[in-house]
Design a protein around this motif. Structure first.
Motif, PDB file in Angstrom:
ATOM      1  N   UNK A 162      20.976  16.189  41.947  1.00 45.07           N
ATOM      2  CA  UNK A 162      19.733  15.554  42.395  1.00 45.07           C
ATOM      3  C   UNK A 162      19.630  14.116  41.888  1.00 45.07           C
ATOM      4  N   UNK A 163      20.070  13.867  40.663  1.00 44.23           N
ATOM      5  CA  UNK A 163      20.042  12.492  40.151  1.00 44.23           C
ATOM      6  C   UNK A 163      21.019  11.611  40.924  1.00 44.23           C
ATOM      7  N   UNK A 164      22.180  12.171  41.263  1.00 49.46           N
ATOM      8  CA  UNK A 164      23.150  11.395  42.034  1.00 49.46           C
ATOM      9  C   UNK A 164      22.601  11.065  43.417  1.00 49.46           C
ATOM     10  N   UNK A 165      21.961  12.023  44.068  1.00 54.80           N
ATOM     11  CA  UNK A 165      21.386  11.765  45.390  1.00 54.80           C
ATOM     12  C   UNK A 165      20.349  10.646  45.311  1.00 54.80           C
ATOM     13  N   UNK A 166      19.503  10.666  44.284  1.00 59.46           N
ATOM     14  CA  UNK A 166      18.504   9.606  44.123  1.00 59.46           C
ATOM     15  C   UNK A 166      19.178   8.240  43.958  1.00 59.46           C
ATOM     16  N   UNK A 167      20.248   8.177  43.179  1.00 58.52           N
ATOM     17  CA  UNK A 167      20.953   6.915  42.978  1.00 58.52           C
ATOM     18  C   UNK A 167      21.655   6.462  44.256  1.00 58.52           C
ATOM     19  N   UNK A 168      22.196   7.414  45.017  1.00 57.99           N
ATOM     20  CA  UNK A 168      22.806   7.070  46.306  1.00 57.99           C
ATOM     21  C   UNK A 168      21.756   6.489  47.256  1.00 57.99           C
ATOM     22  N   UNK A 169      20.581   7.090  47.288  1.00 58.56           N
ATOM     23  CA  UNK A 169      19.511   6.601  48.154  1.00 58.56           C
ATOM     24  C   UNK A 169      19.101   5.186  47.776  1.00 58.56           C
ATOM     25  N   UNK A 170      19.111   4.884  46.479  1.00 59.34           N
ATOM     26  CA  UNK A 170      18.731   3.545  46.024  1.00 59.34           C
ATOM     27  C   UNK A 170      19.807   2.519  46.380  1.00 59.34           C
ATOM     28  N   UNK A 171      21.085   2.891  46.249  1.00 56.59           N
ATOM     29  CA  UNK A 171      22.176   1.944  46.483  1.00 56.59           C
ATOM     30  C   UNK A 171      22.519   1.802  47.965  1.00 56.59           C
ATOM     31  N   UNK A 172      22.232   2.840  48.755  1.00 52.87           N
ATOM     32  CA  UNK A 172      22.591   2.812  50.177  1.00 52.87           C
ATOM     33  C   UNK A 172      21.350   2.993  51.048  1.00 52.87           C
ATOM     34  N   UNK A 173      20.371   2.078  50.969  1.00 49.47           N
ATOM     35  CA  UNK A 173      19.163   2.217  51.794  1.00 49.47           C
ATOM     36  C   UNK A 173      19.518   2.223  53.282  1.00 49.47           C
ATOM     37  N   UNK A 174      18.883   3.134  54.024  1.00 48.50           N
ATOM     38  CA  UNK A 174      19.184   3.264  55.444  1.00 48.50           C
ATOM     39  C   UNK A 174      20.427   4.080  55.730  1.00 48.50           C
ATOM     40  N   UNK A 175      21.038   4.626  54.680  1.00 49.79           N
ATOM     41  CA  UNK A 175      22.253   5.406  54.859  1.00 49.79           C
ATOM     42  C   UNK A 175      21.986   6.885  55.033  1.00 49.79           C
ATOM     43  N   UNK A 176      23.067   7.650  55.179  1.00 53.69           N
ATOM     44  CA  UNK A 176      22.968   9.101  55.317  1.00 53.69           C
ATOM     45  C   UNK A 176      23.986   9.750  54.387  1.00 53.69           C
ATOM     46  N   UNK A 177      23.643  10.938  53.939  1.00 53.87           N
ATOM     47  CA  UNK A 177      24.528  11.747  53.090  1.00 53.87           C
ATOM     48  C   UNK A 177      24.729  13.095  53.755  1.00 53.87           C
ATOM     49  N   UNK A 178      25.990  13.519  53.873  1.00 54.93           N
ATOM     50  CA  UNK A 178      26.333  14.806  54.470  1.00 54.93           C
ATOM     51  C   UNK A 178      27.063  15.633  53.415  1.00 54.93           C
ATOM     52  N   UNK A 179      26.596  16.840  53.178  1.00 57.99           N
ATOM     53  CA  UNK A 179      27.243  17.688  52.183  1.00 57.99           C
ATOM     54  C   UNK A 179      27.041  19.151  52.545  1.00 57.99           C
ATOM     55  N   UNK A 180      27.894  19.997  51.984  1.00 56.51           N
ATOM     56  CA  UNK A 180      27.804  21.425  52.248  1.00 56.51           C
ATOM     57  C   UNK A 180      27.332  22.146  50.997  1.00 56.51           C
ATOM     58  N   UNK A 181      26.760  23.325  51.208  1.00 61.56           N
ATOM     59  CA  UNK A 181      26.188  24.114  50.118  1.00 61.56           C
ATOM     60  C   UNK A 181      26.554  25.576  50.295  1.00 61.56           C
ATOM     61  N   UNK A 182      26.481  26.301  49.183  1.00 59.59           N
ATOM     62  CA  UNK A 182      26.724  27.735  49.199  1.00 59.59           C
ATOM     63  C   UNK A 182      25.432  28.468  48.891  1.00 59.59           C
ATOM     64  N   UNK A 183      25.295  29.733  49.314  1.00 57.59           N
ATOM     65  CA  UNK A 183      24.087  30.502  48.994  1.00 57.59           C
ATOM     66  C   UNK A 183      24.063  30.931  47.533  1.00 57.59           C
ATOM     67  N   UNK A 184      22.876  31.262  47.059  1.00 56.71           N
ATOM     68  CA  UNK A 184      22.704  31.603  45.645  1.00 56.71           C
ATOM     69  C   UNK A 184      23.539  32.811  45.242  1.00 56.71           C
ATOM     70  N   UNK A 185      23.633  33.820  46.111  1.00 54.58           N
ATOM     71  CA  UNK A 185      24.375  35.026  45.748  1.00 54.58           C
ATOM     72  C   UNK A 185      25.854  34.706  45.546  1.00 54.58           C
ATOM     73  N   UNK A 186      26.407  33.808  46.363  1.00 54.23           N
ATOM     74  CA  UNK A 186      27.817  33.430  46.219  1.00 54.23           C
ATOM     75  C   UNK A 186      28.016  32.633  44.938  1.00 54.23           C
ATOM     76  N   UNK A 187      27.095  31.725  44.650  1.00 52.96           N
ATOM     77  CA  UNK A 187      27.164  30.962  43.407  1.00 52.96           C
ATOM     78  C   UNK A 187      27.182  31.897  42.199  1.00 52.96           C
ATOM     79  N   UNK A 188      26.279  32.879  42.205  1.00 56.98           N
ATOM     80  CA  UNK A 188      26.196  33.817  41.078  1.00 56.98           C
ATOM     81  C   UNK A 188      27.507  34.591  40.921  1.00 56.98           C
ATOM     82  N   UNK A 189      28.125  34.963  42.033  1.00 58.54           N
ATOM     83  CA  UNK A 189      29.394  35.695  41.947  1.00 58.54           C
ATOM     84  C   UNK A 189      30.487  34.833  41.336  1.00 58.54           C
ATOM     85  N   UNK A 190      30.530  33.545  41.708  1.00 54.77           N
ATOM     86  CA  UNK A 190      31.565  32.676  41.134  1.00 54.77           C
ATOM     87  C   UNK A 190      31.348  32.486  39.643  1.00 54.77           C
ATOM     88  N   UNK A 191      30.091  32.431  39.219  1.00 52.24           N
ATOM     89  CA  UNK A 191      29.805  32.225  37.804  1.00 52.24           C
ATOM     90  C   UNK A 191      30.236  33.428  36.970  1.00 52.24           C
TER      91      UNK A 191
END
Length: 268
Positions: A162-191
């Motif tokens: 979240x801190x990185x996204x905020x810094x990206x928004x500040x440095x790249x005004x008018x830009x876009x960020x594309x990223x993928x995410x995993x569901x919570x249950x999958x995250x818990x299994x990997x941990x």
């Protein structure tokens, strides 16, 4: 034959490479990725079977990201494109090796692997830094950019993301960020070390998860983020293309259980 000598999280670049190349090799696939195929064949000495059966997930993800980059470059022909944790992605060649400023930011061992294994690409500036090391900001022009974080954020602590996204928004005004995410249950299994792709490979811990519902809240949570969009991959084969499965994926329960792709827009 070549070995990459990658381990830990960087090793996952081989997992995604194998899946993209295997999909591109299928005669019944609409996905094309000649550079992934070439690299996959060059790395034939690698034990790719340790990643279990091939999956369409990474090629479908790549198709969405390619489309979003192409759309952005239609309005910003000079770019830049900023690929965080780019690994052994071959996006640059799939979108036509555009004459734009393209920045690949990754760990030193991965940048070394890129320089050793991928074709020469004078348009790409490779910066051997962690995405969390903000020093790379000084080498990328401030202003609108299309930023990708493909297969990255799940491996980082959520507050850092979240801190990185905020810094990206500040440095790249008018830009876009594309990223993928995993569901919570999958995250818990990997941990807990429970995601074993084969007897020889266990997926690394992935502490950060995000559902589409959580993504919708980000404009209220992170300064500089003005919009959040859930990106839907194109239909694949079998269950990946099943109309029933696609409808189920868009129910509240489906949102909680499926991986997702998010596009964030930054304030001008």
């Amino acid at each position: 034959m070549t070995h990459t000598q990658l381990s830990g999280v960087p090793e996952t670049a081989l997992w995604t490479l194998r899946n993209r190349a295997e999909e591109a090799l299928r005669p019944d696939s609409v996905y094309t990725d000649d550079e992934s195929i070439s690299l996959y064949r060059a790395l034939a000495a690698e034990d790719f079977d340790r990643f279990g059966p091939p999956s369409q997930v990474h090629s479908l993800r790549a198709m969405v990201i390619d489309e979003q980059i192409t759309d952005f470059l239609a309005f910003h022909p000079a770019g830049p494109v900023v690929a965080l944790g780019e690994g052994l992605q071959t996006t640059y060649w799939r979108v036509g090796a555009p004459e734009v400023a393209w920045f690949s930011i990754d760990l030193p061992e991965m940048i070394a692997a890129q320089e050793r294994l991928l074709p020469p690409a004078p348009g790409i500036t490779r910066l051997a830094r962690s995405a969390l090391d903000r020093s790379w900001f000084a080498e990328v022009p401030r202003g609108p950019a299309v930023i990708t974080a493909e297969g990255l954020f799940m491996y980082l602590p959520t507050p850092e993301v979240h801190r990185l996204i905020a810094d990206l928004a500040e440095h790249f005004p008018g830009g876009v960020l594309i990223y993928d995410s995993i569901p919570r249950v999958f995250s818990a299994m990997t941990m807990r070390g429970k995601v074993r792709l084969s007897p020889r490979y266990t997926a690394p811990p992935m502490p950060t998860s995000q559902s589409p519902r959580q993504a919708r809240r980000l404009p209220r949570m992170i300064p500089g983020v003005v919009a959040s969009h859930d990106l839907i991959p194109p239909p694949g084969r079998g269950r990946w293309g099943s109309p029933l499965m696609r409808r189920a994926a868009n129910t509240p329960l489906g949102h909680a259980l499926r991986p997702s792709l998010t596009l964030l827009r930054f304030a001008e």
